[in-house]
Design a protein around this motif. Sequence first.
Motif, PDB file in Angstrom:
ATOM      1  N   VAL A  20      39.634 -68.420 -29.391  1.00 33.27           N
ATOM      2  CA  VAL A  20      40.134 -69.394 -28.122  1.00 33.27           C
ATOM      3  C   VAL A  20      41.569 -69.508 -28.589  1.00 33.27           C
ATOM      4  CG1 VAL A  20      39.915 -71.469 -27.264  1.00 33.27           C
ATOM      5  CG2 VAL A  20      37.857 -70.271 -27.770  1.00 33.27           C
ATOM      6  N   ASN A  22      38.642 -64.025 -38.115  1.00 35.01           N
ATOM      7  CA  ASN A  22      37.190 -64.234 -37.721  1.00 35.01           C
ATOM      8  C   ASN A  22      36.655 -63.091 -36.660  1.00 35.01           C
ATOM      9  OD1 ASN A  22      36.556 -66.538 -39.645  1.00 35.01           O
ATOM     10  ND2 ASN A  22      38.003 -67.862 -38.254  1.00 35.01           N
ATOM     11  N   THR A  23      37.533 -63.113 -35.827  1.00 36.74           N
ATOM     12  CA  THR A  23      37.260 -62.101 -34.849  1.00 36.74           C
ATOM     13  C   THR A  23      37.194 -60.533 -35.429  1.00 36.74           C
ATOM     14  OG1 THR A  23      38.647 -63.306 -33.295  1.00 36.74           O
ATOM     15  CG2 THR A  23      37.885 -61.110 -32.263  1.00 36.74           C
ATOM     16  N   SER A  58      42.518 -60.568 -31.664  1.00 37.30           N
ATOM     17  CA  SER A  58      43.290 -61.585 -32.777  1.00 37.30           C
ATOM     18  C   SER A  58      44.474 -60.897 -33.247  1.00 37.30           C
ATOM     19  CB  SER A  58      42.598 -62.227 -33.610  1.00 37.30           C
ATOM     20  OG  SER A  58      43.161 -62.896 -34.894  1.00 37.30           O
TER      21      SER A  58
HETATM   22  C1  LIG Z   1      47.918 -70.253 -30.892  1.00 35.52           C
HETATM   23  C2  LIG Z   1      46.398 -71.032 -31.270  1.00 35.52           C
HETATM   24  C3  LIG Z   1      45.849 -71.531 -30.113  1.00 35.52           C
HETATM   25  C4  LIG Z   1      44.495 -72.097 -30.827  1.00 35.52           C
HETATM   26  N1  LIG Z   1      43.891 -72.728 -29.552  1.00 35.52           N
HETATM   27  C5  LIG Z   1      42.712 -73.429 -29.881  1.00 35.52           C
HETATM   28  C6  LIG Z   1      41.889 -74.008 -28.704  1.00 35.52           C
HETATM   29  O1  LIG Z   1      42.411 -74.225 -27.787  1.00 35.52           O
HETATM   30  N2  LIG Z   1      40.649 -74.360 -29.279  1.00 35.52           N
HETATM   31  C7  LIG Z   1      40.067 -74.057 -30.559  1.00 35.52           C
HETATM   32  O2  LIG Z   1      38.993 -74.599 -30.558  1.00 35.52           O
HETATM   33  N3  LIG Z   1      40.583 -73.363 -31.426  1.00 35.52           N
HETATM   34  C8  LIG Z   1      41.990 -73.086 -31.249  1.00 35.52           C
HETATM   35  N4  LIG Z   1      42.439 -72.258 -32.044  1.00 35.52           N
HETATM   36  C9  LIG Z   1      41.906 -71.766 -33.171  1.00 35.52           C
HETATM   37  C10 LIG Z   1      41.437 -70.433 -33.223  1.00 35.52           C
HETATM   38  O3  LIG Z   1      40.524 -70.348 -32.254  1.00 35.52           O
HETATM   39  C11 LIG Z   1      40.440 -70.344 -34.586  1.00 35.52           C
HETATM   40  O4  LIG Z   1      41.286 -70.612 -35.822  1.00 35.52           O
HETATM   41  C12 LIG Z   1      39.924 -68.915 -34.558  1.00 35.52           C
HETATM   42  O5  LIG Z   1      38.848 -68.923 -35.718  1.00 35.52           O
HETATM   43  C13 LIG Z   1      40.908 -67.817 -34.972  1.00 35.52           C
HETATM   44  O6  LIG Z   1      40.258 -66.567 -35.019  1.00 35.52           O
HETATM   45  P1  LIG Z   1      41.036 -65.344 -35.914  1.00 35.52           P
HETATM   46  O7  LIG Z   1      40.529 -65.486 -37.329  1.00 35.52           O
HETATM   47  O8  LIG Z   1      40.163 -64.139 -35.344  1.00 35.52           O
HETATM   48  O9  LIG Z   1      42.291 -65.065 -35.417  1.00 35.52           O
HETATM   49  C14 LIG Z   1      44.028 -71.843 -32.004  1.00 35.52           C
HETATM   50  C15 LIG Z   1      44.663 -70.951 -32.574  1.00 35.52           C
HETATM   51  C16 LIG Z   1      46.025 -70.597 -32.366  1.00 35.52           C
HETATM   52  C17 LIG Z   1      46.717 -69.745 -33.636  1.00 35.52           C
END
Ligand SMILES: Cc1cc2nc3c(=O)[nH]c(=O)nc-3n(C[C@H](O)[C@H](O)[C@H](O)COP(=O)(O)O)c2cc1C
Length: 183
Positions: free
Chosen positions: A85, A16-17, A10
Amino acid sequence: MKKILGVIGSPRKKGNTHVLVSQILSGAESQGFVQDQVFLNDLHIEECIGCHACWKIGSCVKQDDMNILYQKILESQVIVFGTPVYWYGPTALMKGFIDRFVYYNCPQNRPKIKGKCAVIVIPFEEQDMKAVNPVIDFFETSLNYLEMNIVGKIIVPGVTLRGEVKNKPEYLEKAYHLGKSLK
Ligand SMILES: Cc1cc2nc3c(=O)[nH]c(=O)nc-3n(C[C@H](O)[C@H](O)[C@H](O)COP(=O)(O)O)c2cc1C
């Protein structure tokens, strides 16, 4: 000395990751592992161009930060792959990193990854597990193909905001205990 490498796909620090991978690394550290953590977004990793030079000369033609990661992977017994994701796949950062694992798909380099333990970490926003299944499949098929040993998965639905997983102590605990269980 046992080493564990956390790879964060991420771009969001303290996201979160990052939180979940850190929990696993802390659990492993409590069992004597030396932990290392890398953010793919801090590194310069070019795309695999499919030239298969790695097959011919045993090394990659790209002179970039993937060389640092090949070395870190070599020295680690456990690799934690973390990605949220993004549109029903891994992030482009994680996909680009795994594409460079073609390096391990030749007889001289396969022993550098074969048999290593892998842990998968995937937070995502939706509640429906259908959203994460393609990412789990991607890791399972690719890492099994490379003869890695997937020893644990932390899959967390329903998290959107940066660090929101901290409000879900059951997942933090699960991640820590998974790290603690690593041998
Ligand atoms: C470009 C983008 C695409 C995403 N696509 C999805 C998705 O297809 N399905 C889903 O459940 N969440 C999706 N999300 C939400 C992220 O998976 C979610 O916010 C996650 O907790 C982010 O993790 P992080 O905090 O480690 O970056 C997307 C977020 C972004 C920025």
